[in-house]
Design a protein around this motif. Structure first.
Motif, mmCIF file in Angstrom:
data_model
loop_
_atom_site.group_PDB
_atom_site.id
_atom_site.type_symbol
_atom_site.label_atom_id
_atom_site.label_comp_id
_atom_site.label_asym_id
_atom_site.label_seq_id
_atom_site.Cartn_x
_atom_site.Cartn_y
_atom_site.Cartn_z
ATOM 1 N N ARG A 243 -16.166 -4.222 -15.672
ATOM 2 C CA ARG A 243 -14.899 -4.935 -15.487
ATOM 3 C C ARG A 243 -13.724 -4.041 -15.843
ATOM 4 N N ARG A 244 -13.861 -3.327 -17.026
ATOM 5 C CA ARG A 244 -12.779 -2.430 -17.432
ATOM 6 C C ARG A 244 -12.587 -1.306 -16.422
ATOM 7 N N ALA A 245 -13.699 -0.813 -15.849
ATOM 8 C CA ALA A 245 -13.595 0.262 -14.856
ATOM 9 C C ALA A 245 -12.901 -0.247 -13.588
ATOM 10 N N ARG A 246 -13.230 -1.481 -13.205
ATOM 11 C CA ARG A 246 -12.618 -2.053 -11.997
ATOM 12 C C ARG A 246 -11.127 -2.285 -12.198
ATOM 13 N N GLU A 247 -10.778 -2.803 -13.390
ATOM 14 C CA GLU A 247 -9.360 -3.043 -13.664
ATOM 15 C C GLU A 247 -8.587 -1.736 -13.711
ATOM 16 N N ALA A 248 -9.226 -0.705 -14.292
ATOM 17 C CA ALA A 248 -8.567 0.601 -14.359
ATOM 18 C C ALA A 248 -8.367 1.163 -12.958
ATOM 19 N N ALA A 249 -9.370 0.972 -12.094
ATOM 20 C CA ALA A 249 -9.251 1.469 -10.724
ATOM 21 C C ALA A 249 -8.135 0.736 -9.974
ATOM 22 N N GLU A 250 -8.012 -0.571 -10.224
ATOM 23 C CA GLU A 250 -6.965 -1.343 -9.569
ATOM 24 C C GLU A 250 -5.591 -0.904 -10.045
ATOM 25 N N ARG A 251 -5.455 -0.661 -11.366
ATOM 26 C CA ARG A 251 -4.168 -0.198 -11.881
ATOM 27 C C ARG A 251 -3.807 1.160 -11.294
ATOM 28 N N GLU A 252 -4.819 2.027 -11.175
ATOM 29 C CA GLU A 252 -4.565 3.349 -10.622
ATOM 30 C C GLU A 252 -4.146 3.258 -9.156
ATOM 31 N N ALA A 253 -4.794 2.341 -8.420
ATOM 32 C CA ALA A 253 -4.425 2.167 -7.014
ATOM 33 C C ALA A 253 -2.991 1.653 -6.893
ATOM 34 N N GLU A 254 -2.603 0.715 -7.772
ATOM 35 C CA GLU A 254 -1.242 0.207 -7.757
ATOM 36 C C GLU A 254 -0.239 1.294 -8.091
ATOM 37 N N ARG A 255 -0.613 2.132 -9.073
ATOM 38 C CA ARG A 255 0.283 3.231 -9.463
ATOM 39 C C ARG A 255 0.474 4.210 -8.313
ATOM 40 N N LEU A 256 -0.635 4.530 -7.646
ATOM 41 C CA LEU A 256 -0.545 5.471 -6.529
ATOM 42 C C LEU A 256 0.285 4.882 -5.380
ATOM 43 N N ALA A 257 0.116 3.555 -5.117
ATOM 44 C CA ALA A 257 0.886 2.919 -4.056
ATOM 45 C C ALA A 257 2.377 2.909 -4.397
ATOM 46 N N ALA A 258 2.698 2.629 -5.660
ATOM 47 C CA ALA A 258 4.098 2.635 -6.076
ATOM 48 C C ALA A 258 4.687 4.025 -5.958
ATOM 49 N N ALA A 259 3.902 5.022 -6.332
ATOM 50 C CA ALA A 259 4.367 6.397 -6.233
ATOM 51 C C ALA A 259 4.612 6.778 -4.770
ATOM 52 N N ARG A 260 3.740 6.305 -3.874
ATOM 53 C CA ARG A 260 3.902 6.623 -2.451
ATOM 54 C C ARG A 260 5.172 5.968 -1.898
ATOM 55 N N ARG A 261 5.408 4.701 -2.292
ATOM 56 C CA ARG A 261 6.620 4.018 -1.834
ATOM 57 C C ARG A 261 7.866 4.716 -2.354
ATOM 58 N N GLU A 262 7.805 5.175 -3.600
ATOM 59 C CA GLU A 262 8.953 5.875 -4.170
ATOM 60 C C GLU A 262 9.221 7.173 -3.426
ATOM 61 N N ARG A 263 8.153 7.891 -3.079
ATOM 62 C CA ARG A 263 8.337 9.136 -2.323
ATOM 63 C C ARG A 263 8.954 8.860 -0.953
ATOM 64 N N GLU A 264 8.478 7.789 -0.304
ATOM 65 C CA GLU A 264 9.026 7.446 1.003
ATOM 66 C C GLU A 264 10.493 7.063 0.900
ATOM 67 N N ARG A 265 10.851 6.313 -0.177
ATOM 68 C CA ARG A 265 12.247 5.938 -0.371
ATOM 69 C C ARG A 265 13.115 7.158 -0.572
ATOM 70 N N ARG A 266 12.612 8.105 -1.361
ATOM 71 C CA ARG A 266 13.384 9.323 -1.619
ATOM 72 C C ARG A 266 13.548 10.139 -0.336
ATOM 73 N N LEU A 267 12.477 10.203 0.455
ATOM 74 C CA LEU A 267 12.571 10.935 1.719
ATOM 75 C C LEU A 267 13.608 10.298 2.637
ATOM 76 N N PHE A 268 13.647 8.957 2.676
ATOM 77 C CA PHE A 268 14.618 8.261 3.507
ATOM 78 C C PHE A 268 16.040 8.556 3.032
#
Length: 214
Positions: free
Chosen positions: A22-47
């Motif tokens: 469960r802890r591994a799954r939650e950690a993976a989900e948090r990491e996926a959210e972090r990566l998605a947020a980072a990608r959106r931020e990069r796209e915003r900066r590029l725009f």
């Protein structure tokens, strides 16, 4: 007793394993959210780098109505109808035997009494619409007259005036268009009768036409 301890130990290990998953799954989900947020931020900066700083427009509070596109115009159908009118109204039609040339020129369909032309000549029917064919070429006048008669009949009009002119500007000062208009009107099924207009309504340069009821 030993078996009970073994079972308890096994259950404890299963619980620990489930918690670890469960802890591994939650950690993976948090990491996926972090990566998605980072990608959106990069796209915003590029725009922002591409177009510069932007600001949201203030809300105007107006409702934007859905715009209805204009109705398509049936050009091909109009061309087909014009072609049909050109073919239907013949210049070779023999109209002389159908005209009544007493004191004034007139025409009435077979079965109509003499009083129809008389009342039409006396102005018993009010003229509701007119068309002036002055200055039109033969083909233009034919199409314009055919369209005028058809539309007037569809609108429920009973009495119309057709101005064809006296032919004073024609070669030899002969009323060429007048003769063609007589032929065309006789061929139109919407036409019941017509007479030469009274002097106040155009005299020899116009016809007063009675149409069938719509």
């Amino acid at each position: 007793m030993r078996a009970m301890k073994v079972n308890a130990l096994s259950e404890l290990q299963s619980i620990r394993h489930a918690l670890a998953e469960r802890r591994a799954r939650e950690a993976a989900e948090r990491e996926a959210e972090r990566l998605a947020a980072a990608r959106r931020e990069r796209e915003r900066r590029l725009f922002e780098l591409a177009v510069g700083p932007v600001e949201r427009l203030p809300a105007h509070g107006r409702a934007e109505p859905a715009r209805r596109p204009p109705e398509p115009r049936p050009l091909q159908r109009e061309r087909d109808e014009a072609a049909v009118m050109r073919e239907a109204l013949s210049d070779e039609f023999d109209v002389e035997t159908l005209l009544h040339t007493d004191e004034l020129l007139s025409y009435r369909r077979p079965g109509l009494g003499l009083d129809v032309a008389r009342k039409l000549r006396e102005g018993r029917w009010a003229i509701q619409r007119e068309i002036d064919l002055h200055g039109l070429r033969t083909d233009e006048a034919r199409e314009a007259l055919g369209r005028f008669v058809r539309e007037s009949h569809q609108q429920g009009l009973r009495c119309v005036r057709v101005v064809h002119g006296k032919g004073l500007g024609s070669p030899g000062r002969a009323p060429v268009l007048k003769g063609r208009v007589l032929r065309w009107l006789v061929q139109k099924k919407e036409v019941l009768a017509f007479v030469q207009a009274r002097p106040a309504d155009g005299g020899a340069g116009a016809l007063v036409v009675l149409l069938r009821p719509a």
